[in-house]
Scaffold this active site. Sequence first.
Site, short mmCIF file in Angstrom:
data_model
loop_
_atom_site.label_atom_id
_atom_site.label_comp_id
_atom_site.label_asym_id
_atom_site.label_seq_id
_atom_site.Cartn_x
_atom_site.Cartn_y
_atom_site.Cartn_z
N ASN A 10 0.70 -0.95 0.41
CA ASN A 10 0.29 -0.18 0.08
C ASN A 10 0.74 1.14 0.02
OD1 ASN A 10 -1.63 1.93 0.42
ND2 ASN A 10 -2.71 1.50 2.57
N TRP A 11 0.79 1.87 -0.93
CA TRP A 11 1.91 3.15 -1.04
C TRP A 11 1.00 4.19 -0.66
CZ3 TRP A 11 3.50 2.48 -7.39
CH2 TRP A 11 4.18 1.05 -7.29
N LYS A 12 0.19 4.42 -0.53
CA LYS A 12 -0.48 5.09 0.50
C LYS A 12 0.12 6.81 -0.37
CE LYS A 12 0.30 3.52 5.13
NZ LYS A 12 -0.16 2.99 6.17
N HIS A 97 -9.17 1.17 5.11
CA HIS A 97 -7.96 1.67 5.51
C HIS A 97 -8.17 2.16 6.92
CE1 HIS A 97 -3.79 2.70 6.69
NE2 HIS A 97 -3.47 1.44 5.77
N GLU A 99 -6.50 4.46 7.88
CA GLU A 99 -5.92 5.74 7.53
C GLU A 99 -7.48 6.75 7.21
OE1 GLU A 99 -2.74 5.78 5.37
OE2 GLU A 99 -1.76 5.15 7.63
N GLU A 167 -4.33 -4.78 10.61
CA GLU A 167 -3.56 -3.95 10.78
C GLU A 167 -4.15 -3.48 11.77
OE1 GLU A 167 -1.93 -2.76 6.98
OE2 GLU A 167 -3.73 -1.16 7.07
N GLY A 173 2.91 2.66 10.50
CA GLY A 173 3.80 3.76 10.61
C GLY A 173 4.96 3.57 11.60
N SER A 203 4.21 -2.51 9.96
CA SER A 203 5.45 -1.77 10.26
C SER A 203 6.12 -3.34 9.45
CB SER A 203 5.84 -1.84 11.70
OG SER A 203 5.29 -0.80 11.92
N GLY A 224 3.26 -0.67 4.17
CA GLY A 224 3.38 0.68 3.63
C GLY A 224 4.99 0.99 3.32
N GLY A 225 5.19 1.67 4.74
CA GLY A 225 6.29 1.99 4.24
C GLY A 225 7.37 1.12 3.33
P1 13P Z 1 3.89 0.87 7.55
O1 13P Z 1 4.04 -0.92 7.58
O2 13P Z 1 3.78 1.51 6.51
O3 13P Z 1 3.41 0.17 8.90
O4 13P Z 1 1.86 0.31 6.86
C1 13P Z 1 0.85 -0.36 7.14
C2 13P Z 1 -0.03 -0.37 6.53
O5 13P Z 1 -0.97 0.23 6.87
C3 13P Z 1 -0.80 -0.54 5.48
O6 13P Z 1 -1.54 -0.96 4.77
#
Ligand code: 13P
Length: 244
Positions: A10-12, A97, A99, A167, A173, A203, A224-225
Amino acid sequence: MAIAQLIAGNWKMFKGPAQARSFVAALADATVEQAESLDIVVCPPAVSLAAAVDGAGASRTQIFGQNVHWAESGAFTGEVSGSMLRELGVSGAIVGHSERRQLFGETDETTAARMVAARGVGLQVIACVGELEAEREAGETERVLERQVGAIAEAADGLEGLVVAYEPIWAIGTGRTATLEQAQEAHAVIKRLLPVPVLYGGSVKPDNAAELLALPDVDGALVGGASLDVDSFAAVCTAGARAA
Ligand code: 13P
């Protein structure tokens, strides 16, 4: 027995069209151990979806949106419908998600509505759930998961192409991951409510992916990251191939 694994990035709100195109092309060239039962997905921002589909070409990488609206079309400024995603060659979408839930008012109801619409046009869906740190500390994790997963289970018409991502919000993050015991326990709760593949997110990195993916009720990862860099995402995919 081989267990299917799904590794989704997930590149956000990172990577415009040019970067998206070159990333998926580089991922296709990166050394990811082959496994029949490993699926690889990347979820670019909406404006980069067409370039990512084009860059992925005939490689094994599937492209998913990060969100999808519940209506086919209409006066919904800033939203994108499932059929619009399909027209681009996108094969699925994330819904709910954390967020979206925390920053943009997404609820269990809107998450379920988005899921239903997406599945109605043949998109696969990754529906996200997870508790806040305060909820975990108050011993409410299971209750929160029951509410969130219950809304998805109630609305879902069949389970084909449906995946849940667990999650824990305090692990997103932050560099903190759930312990193996916490992850396994939450995944088991979710699978009891909805018998679909369940991804772990929060993470996930090359150095912790293998142990998380080896858990009995973990069927993949939502990253994510660590999905923003080709080498680290390929390393997580390789961990998925070995767990498959
Ligand atoms: P991180 O891997 O950066 O913690 O993000 C997780 C995430 O929200 C994937 O959707």
